[in-house]
Design a protein around this motif. Structure first.
Motif, PDB file in Angstrom:
ATOM      1  N   PRO A 102      11.504   6.026  12.765  1.00 14.99           N
ATOM      2  CA  PRO A 102      10.265   6.512  12.157  1.00 14.99           C
ATOM      3  C   PRO A 102       9.117   5.559  12.415  1.00 14.99           C
ATOM      4  O   PRO A 102       9.303   4.418  12.850  1.00 14.99           O
ATOM      5  CB  PRO A 102      10.614   6.559  10.667  1.00 14.99           C
ATOM      6  CG  PRO A 102      11.620   5.466  10.499  1.00 14.99           C
ATOM      7  CD  PRO A 102      12.427   5.443  11.780  1.00 14.99           C
ATOM      8  N   LEU A 103       7.925   6.032  12.130  1.00 15.61           N
ATOM      9  CA  LEU A 103       6.760   5.162  12.185  1.00 15.61           C
ATOM     10  C   LEU A 103       6.877   4.105  11.088  1.00 15.61           C
ATOM     11  O   LEU A 103       7.325   4.384   9.981  1.00 15.61           O
ATOM     12  CB  LEU A 103       5.485   5.971  11.971  1.00 15.61           C
ATOM     13  CG  LEU A 103       5.044   6.905  13.102  1.00 15.61           C
ATOM     14  CD1 LEU A 103       3.879   7.762  12.625  1.00 15.61           C
ATOM     15  CD2 LEU A 103       4.652   6.103  14.333  1.00 15.61           C
ATOM     16  N   SER A 104       6.470   2.891  11.394  1.00 16.16           N
ATOM     17  CA  SER A 104       6.455   1.847  10.380  1.00 16.16           C
ATOM     18  C   SER A 104       5.290   2.091   9.431  1.00 16.16           C
ATOM     19  O   SER A 104       4.242   2.611   9.834  1.00 16.16           O
ATOM     20  CB  SER A 104       6.297   0.470  11.031  1.00 16.16           C
ATOM     21  OG  SER A 104       7.388   0.194  11.883  1.00 16.16           O
ATOM     22  N   PRO A 105       5.437   1.715   8.146  1.00 13.44           N
ATOM     23  CA  PRO A 105       4.316   1.892   7.213  1.00 13.44           C
ATOM     24  C   PRO A 105       3.110   1.092   7.693  1.00 13.44           C
ATOM     25  O   PRO A 105       3.254  -0.046   8.160  1.00 13.44           O
ATOM     26  CB  PRO A 105       4.857   1.315   5.898  1.00 13.44           C
ATOM     27  CG  PRO A 105       6.347   1.342   6.034  1.00 13.44           C
ATOM     28  CD  PRO A 105       6.630   1.145   7.494  1.00 13.44           C
ATOM     29  N   PRO A 106       1.919   1.668   7.610  1.00 10.59           N
ATOM     30  CA  PRO A 106       0.726   0.920   8.027  1.00 10.59           C
ATOM     31  C   PRO A 106       0.533  -0.326   7.168  1.00 10.59           C
ATOM     32  O   PRO A 106       1.023  -0.411   6.045  1.00 10.59           O
ATOM     33  CB  PRO A 106      -0.413   1.925   7.799  1.00 10.59           C
ATOM     34  CG  PRO A 106       0.239   3.254   7.721  1.00 10.59           C
ATOM     35  CD  PRO A 106       1.600   3.019   7.153  1.00 10.59           C
ATOM     36  N   MET A 107      -0.196  -1.286   7.709  1.00 11.12           N
ATOM     37  CA  MET A 107      -0.548  -2.456   6.919  1.00 11.12           C
ATOM     38  C   MET A 107      -1.554  -2.055   5.846  1.00 11.12           C
ATOM     39  O   MET A 107      -2.473  -1.266   6.100  1.00 11.12           O
ATOM     40  CB  MET A 107      -1.146  -3.543   7.809  1.00 11.12           C
ATOM     41  CG  MET A 107      -1.491  -4.827   7.066  1.00 11.12           C
ATOM     42  SD  MET A 107      -2.241  -6.080   8.145  1.00 11.12           S
ATOM     43  CE  MET A 107      -0.846  -6.451   9.229  1.00 11.12           C
ATOM     44  N   ALA A 108      -1.358  -2.579   4.652  1.00 12.80           N
ATOM     45  CA  ALA A 108      -2.273  -2.282   3.550  1.00 12.80           C
ATOM     46  C   ALA A 108      -3.698  -2.697   3.902  1.00 12.80           C
ATOM     47  O   ALA A 108      -3.915  -3.665   4.642  1.00 12.80           O
ATOM     48  CB  ALA A 108      -1.813  -2.997   2.282  1.00 12.80           C
ATOM     49  N   PHE A 109      -4.664  -1.925   3.392  1.00 13.98           N
ATOM     50  CA  PHE A 109      -6.095  -2.224   3.483  1.00 13.98           C
ATOM     51  C   PHE A 109      -6.679  -2.065   4.887  1.00 13.98           C
ATOM     52  O   PHE A 109      -7.764  -2.560   5.175  1.00 13.98           O
ATOM     53  CB  PHE A 109      -6.400  -3.644   2.962  1.00 13.98           C
ATOM     54  CG  PHE A 109      -5.718  -3.957   1.658  1.00 13.98           C
ATOM     55  CD1 PHE A 109      -6.024  -3.247   0.514  1.00 13.98           C
ATOM     56  CD2 PHE A 109      -4.753  -4.950   1.587  1.00 13.98           C
ATOM     57  CE1 PHE A 109      -5.379  -3.515  -0.693  1.00 13.98           C
ATOM     58  CE2 PHE A 109      -4.105  -5.231   0.394  1.00 13.98           C
ATOM     59  CZ  PHE A 109      -4.423  -4.515  -0.748  1.00 13.98           C
ATOM     60  N   THR A 110      -5.967  -1.356   5.768  1.00 16.38           N
ATOM     61  CA  THR A 110      -6.453  -1.143   7.127  1.00 16.38           C
ATOM     62  C   THR A 110      -6.890   0.307   7.321  1.00 16.38           C
ATOM     63  O   THR A 110      -6.653   1.172   6.469  1.00 16.38           O
ATOM     64  CB  THR A 110      -5.356  -1.471   8.153  1.00 16.38           C
ATOM     65  OG1 THR A 110      -4.266  -0.546   7.976  1.00 16.38           O
ATOM     66  CG2 THR A 110      -4.847  -2.896   7.976  1.00 16.38           C
ATOM     67  N   GLY A 111      -7.489   0.565   8.481  1.00 17.37           N
ATOM     68  CA  GLY A 111      -7.829   1.934   8.823  1.00 17.37           C
ATOM     69  C   GLY A 111      -6.606   2.805   8.959  1.00 17.37           C
ATOM     70  O   GLY A 111      -6.658   4.017   8.676  1.00 17.37           O
ATOM     71  N   ASP A 112      -5.502   2.229   9.398  1.00 19.64           N
ATOM     72  CA  ASP A 112      -4.258   2.995   9.501  1.00 19.64           C
ATOM     73  C   ASP A 112      -3.774   3.426   8.122  1.00 19.64           C
ATOM     74  O   ASP A 112      -3.201   4.508   7.962  1.00 19.64           O
ATOM     75  CB  ASP A 112      -3.178   2.165  10.197  1.00 19.64           C
ATOM     76  CG  ASP A 112      -3.443   1.999  11.685  1.00 19.64           C
ATOM     77  OD1 ASP A 112      -4.220   2.796  12.245  1.00 19.64           O
ATOM     78  OD2 ASP A 112      -2.878   1.060  12.285  1.00 19.64           O
TER      79      ASP A 112
END
Length: 462
Positions: A169-179
Motif C-alpha cells: 500500500p501507499l505509505s501514510p503521508p508525512m504530517a503537516f505536508t501537502g500530501d
C-alpha cells in the motif's frame, strides 16, 4: 469529493483477522467477515464478526488455499438472518498486495454462491503480514474495488486502493505536508456542534482540506454568540449556525463539499446524515449530545474525537468566588474501546437532569434540593482563547492518529487534559479506563436506531 466504497474494521476484528491469517507458518489462511452494510451516498461495510476457518480444515500452501464449504454456508446463514454481507478474506504471506489470477478464478465460483445465499452483495479481501488489506465487492458478476479499507483503533490506519501496487500500500503521508492535505481531501468528517469549540474545529478541518464536512446543529446565531463563533457577524443573527458556517467555507474553498444538517443530533435525520462520515467530532456541551456521539461511534464504527472546556470556580470566605482552574479536555474513542460514558465524561444522572430541565424544571429543582442528583455540570461560557486552545488540541490529536508523528504510542493518549492555572497537562492511556462494552459495535441502523426507542422508525397508520 469522489464518493467511494469503504470497508471499516474495528481494531478488535482487524487484530483477530491478522492473528488468524498469519499463524507464522508461511502458509495461506482464510476467514469470513460478516459486515453490516450502511450508507446511501457512501456505501460502507462495517466489520461486525470474524468467522475463522480452522487451519486444519484447509488445504494450505504458500500461494494457494481451499477450505470446506460448510464454513461458507454457516457464514451465509448468519448473514441472511441479520441482513449482513459476507466478505471472504485470505492471507498473502508472500506479500503480494494484489488479487492473483487464482484469486479471480476462486472468486468467480465463491462469490456467485454467496450472492445466491444472502440478501447482500458479497466481497473478497486479501491481507498481507503488516495487516494492510485490499478488498472488492461483487455487486454484479464484476468485481468493484473497495476504495478504502480503514482500521479504527488507537491509530486510524487507511489503505486506499488507488495508488496501491502489488508490492504494497501507499505509505501514510508525512504530517503537516501537502500530501497530508491531499489525503484528507478523500475523507468525510461529521462535526456535531458548530458553536464555541465546534466552529473552531470546523474551520481547521476545512482549511486542512478535508474533502467532505457534515455539520450538525439545530441552533441559530444570537448576538451573545458573536464573541466565540468564527465567521459569525451581526448580519448572521437569527441564521442557522450550520448554514452560516457552510456558506463561510464555500467562500474560501472551491473544492470539497459541505453538508449542513439543521437538526438536533438526537433525531433520525441527523443520525442518518452522520453515519455517512468516516470520522466523528463531538463539540457539544450537553450529556445528551455526547451520549448520542458515543452510540454513533460504536454502532457505525466511527473514530470519535470529543472536546470540552471548563472554568470551575470556588467560594471565598468573604462570599465572593475565585477561579479554581481553567482547563480543556480531549478524548479519543475508537469503536470497541472505552466510551465517553466509561470515562465519566457524562453519566445517567446528567442525562436525567438534562431531560428534566427540558420537560419538568420544577421536578429537577426538587431533586437537586433533595440531593437525588449531583446537579447539572455547567461548562463555562467559552472564551475564545480557551476554545481555540482546546479545539487546536483536538484537531492535533486527529492528525496524530492518521499521520503518526509522536515519539510515543497513541495508545497512551486516550485522554489529555491541560490546566492553565496550574500550568500542567495530564495524559491518560486507554488501559486506565474500564471498558464497559456498553454499546454494540458495527450494528449500523438496526432498529431502534442506536438502540434508543425514541429514535425508532415510526410506522405509518392507515
Amino acid at each position: 469529493m469522489k464518493l467511494h466504497h469503504t470497508l471499516v474494521l474495528p481494531a478488535k476484528q482487524a487484530d483477530q483477522l491478522r492473528e488468524h491469517l498469519f499463524p507464522g507458518d508461511g502458509l495461506e489462511a482464510a476467514a469470513l467477515l460478516l459486515c453490516t452494510v450502511t450508507g446511501e451516498r457512501r456505501p460502507k461495510w462495517l466489520g461486525r464478526e470474524v468467522i475463522c476457518v480452522p487451519h486444519a480444515e484447509c488445504t494450505r500452501r504458500p500461494d494457494f488455499i481451499t477450505w470446506p464449504g460448510e464454513f461458507v454456508e454457516a457464514a451465509m446463514d448468519c448473514a441472511l438472518a441479520r441482513g449482513d454481507a459476507v466478505v471472504a478474506v485470505h492471507s498473502h504471506p508472500g506479500g503480494l498486495f494484489a488479487f492473483s489470477s487464482a484469486d479471480d478464478e476462486s472468486d468467480r465460483i465463491l462469490m456467485n454462491a454467496i450472492r445466491h445465499g444472502t440478501d447482500r452483495a458479497p466481497g473478497s479481501a486479501i491481507m498481507i503480514a503488516s495487516g494492510a488489506m485490499r478488498a472488492r465487492v461483487y455487486e454484479d458478476d464484476r468485481a468493484t474495488p473497495i476504495d478504502l479499507v480503514m482500521k479504527a483503533g488507537a491509530d486510524i490506519e487507511t489503505w486506499w486502493n488507488d495508488g496501491a501496487t502489488g508490492s504494497g500500500p501507499l505509505s501514510p503521508p508525512m504530517a503537516f505536508t501537502g500530501d497530508m492535505r491531499a489525503s484528507l481531501s478523500r475523507l468525510s468528517i461529521c462535526l456535531i456542534g458548530v458553536s464555541g469549540t465546534g466552529s473552531i474545529v470546523a474551520e481547521q478541518l476545512a482549511r486542512l482540506g478535508v474533502g467532505e464536512i457534515i455539520l450538525i446543529d439545530f441552533d441559530k446565531i444570537e448576538e451573545r454568540n458573536l464573541n466565540r463563533i468564527l465567521n459569525a457577524t451581526r448580519d448572521d443573527i437569527g441564521v442557522l449556525k450550520v448554514e452560516m458556517f457552510a456558506d463561510a467555507i464555500r467562500r474560501y474553498r472551491r473544492d470539497g463539499e459541505v453538508i449542513s444538517v439543521p437538526c438536533s443530533v438526537a433525531t433520525r435525520e441527523a443520525i442518518l446524515a452522520a453515519r455517512e462520515a468516516d470520522i466523528l467530532f463531538s463539540c457539544v456541551d450537553s450529556a445528551e449530545g455526547r451520549h448520542i456521539a458515543d452510540r454513533l461511534s460504536a454502532y457505525f464504527a466511527m473514530p470519535l474525537f470529543d472536546v470540552g472546556v471548563a472554568i470551575p470556580t470556588e467560594p471565598l470566605p468573604d462570599g465572593g468566588r475565585r477561579i479554581a482552574e481553567v482547563y480543556g479536555r480531549v478524548d479519543y474513542v475508537y469503536p470497541g474501546g472505552s466510551s465517553l460514558m466509561d470515562r465519566g465524561v457524562y453519566d445517567a444522572a446528567l442525562l436525567e437532569a438534562e431531560y428534566l430541565a427540558r420537560t419538568a424544571p420544577h421536578a429537577l429543582a426538587g431533586k437537586i434540593a433533595d440531593g437525588y442528583l449531583r446537579g447539572m455540570a455547567e461548562e463555562a461560557p467559552g472564551v475564545i482563547t480557551l476554545n481555540m486552545r482546546a479545539a487546536s488540541a483536538c484537531v492535533m490529536e486527529f492528525i496524530a492518529r492518521l499521520f503518526p508523528f509522536r515519539e510515543f504510542a497513541n495508545e497512551t493518549r486516550a485522554r489529555t487534559i491541560f490546566m492553565l492555572a496550574e500550568g500542567d497537562e495530564d495524559a491518560f492511556s486507554e488501559g486506565q479506563f474500564k471498558n464497559g462494552h456498553r454499546f454494540p459495535v458495527a450494528d449500523g441502523e438496526i432498529e431502534p436506531l442506536l438502540g434508543l426507542p425514541a429514535l425508532a422508525k415510526r410506522r405509518r397508520v392507515a
